[in-house]
Design a protein around this motif. Sequence first.
Motif, PDB file in Angstrom:
ATOM      1  N   THR A 108       4.419  -1.255  -4.479  1.00 15.59           N
ATOM      2  CA  THR A 108       3.581  -1.562  -5.644  1.00 15.59           C
ATOM      3  C   THR A 108       2.669  -2.730  -5.287  1.00 15.59           C
ATOM      4  OG1 THR A 108       5.117  -3.194  -6.545  1.00 15.59           O
ATOM      5  CG2 THR A 108       5.446  -0.877  -7.215  1.00 15.59           C
ATOM      6  N   ALA A 109       1.706  -3.016  -6.145  1.00 15.95           N
ATOM      7  CA  ALA A 109       0.786  -4.136  -5.903  1.00 15.95           C
ATOM      8  C   ALA A 109       1.551  -5.457  -5.822  1.00 15.95           C
ATOM      9  CB  ALA A 109      -0.276  -4.192  -6.996  1.00 15.95           C
ATOM     10  N   SER A 110       2.537  -5.653  -6.690  1.00 15.85           N
ATOM     11  CA  SER A 110       3.288  -6.905  -6.658  1.00 15.85           C
ATOM     12  C   SER A 110       4.163  -6.993  -5.405  1.00 15.85           C
ATOM     13  CB  SER A 110       4.138  -7.077  -7.925  1.00 15.85           C
ATOM     14  OG  SER A 110       5.095  -6.054  -8.035  1.00 15.85           O
ATOM     15  N   GLN A 111       4.701  -5.880  -4.947  1.00 16.63           N
ATOM     16  CA  GLN A 111       5.484  -5.879  -3.717  1.00 16.63           C
ATOM     17  C   GLN A 111       4.588  -6.192  -2.510  1.00 16.63           C
ATOM     18  OE1 GLN A 111       7.071  -1.910  -4.230  1.00 16.63           O
ATOM     19  NE2 GLN A 111       9.133  -2.708  -4.646  1.00 16.63           N
TER      20      GLN A 111
ATOM     21  N   LEU B  32       5.287   0.530   9.728  1.00 20.54           N
ATOM     22  CA  LEU B  32       4.986  -0.512   8.738  1.00 20.54           C
ATOM     23  C   LEU B  32       3.975  -0.015   7.710  1.00 20.54           C
ATOM     24  CD1 LEU B  32       4.736  -3.615  11.073  1.00 20.54           C
ATOM     25  CD2 LEU B  32       6.475  -3.204   9.321  1.00 20.54           C
ATOM     26  N   PHE B  33       2.936   0.663   8.185  1.00 16.76           N
ATOM     27  CA  PHE B  33       1.912   1.176   7.288  1.00 16.76           C
ATOM     28  C   PHE B  33       2.485   2.212   6.323  1.00 16.76           C
ATOM     29  CE2 PHE B  33      -1.726   4.019   6.351  1.00 16.76           C
ATOM     30  CZ  PHE B  33      -2.515   3.098   5.682  1.00 16.76           C
ATOM     31  N   ASP B  34       3.360   3.076   6.810  1.00 17.88           N
ATOM     32  CA  ASP B  34       3.980   4.084   5.952  1.00 17.88           C
ATOM     33  C   ASP B  34       4.797   3.424   4.841  1.00 17.88           C
ATOM     34  OD1 ASP B  34       2.840   6.152   7.384  1.00 17.88           O
ATOM     35  OD2 ASP B  34       4.632   6.534   8.588  1.00 17.88           O
ATOM     36  N   TYR B  35       5.534   2.361   5.177  1.00 21.69           N
ATOM     37  CA  TYR B  35       6.277   1.620   4.142  1.00 21.69           C
ATOM     38  C   TYR B  35       5.319   0.960   3.164  1.00 21.69           C
ATOM     39  CZ  TYR B  35      10.872   2.093   6.340  1.00 21.69           C
ATOM     40  OH  TYR B  35      12.042   2.584   6.849  1.00 21.69           O
ATOM     41  N   TRP B  36       4.241   0.378   3.700  1.00 29.30           N
ATOM     42  CA  TRP B  36       3.251  -0.316   2.871  1.00 29.30           C
ATOM     43  C   TRP B  36       2.683   0.615   1.791  1.00 29.30           C
ATOM     44  CZ3 TRP B  36       1.588  -5.200   2.216  1.00 29.30           C
ATOM     45  CH2 TRP B  36       0.369  -5.399   1.582  1.00 29.30           C
TER      46      TRP B  36
END
Length: 54
Positions: free
Chosen positions: A35-38, A27-31
Amino acid sequence: MYIYGITLSQFFAEGDMVELNPETKELFDYWLGLTASQKSAVIQMLKAMSHDNP
């Protein structure tokens, strides 16, 4: 590699060290790629989901 019962990453870590399990690491790797909006959208989704299942 352990020195005095700790890993090198623990030795050189500043502040709180958090070890991630494989699921949380994924999850962290995807995070990190969002982008900021995502990131904002993900947080809103998680808040909505947590309200559905108190």
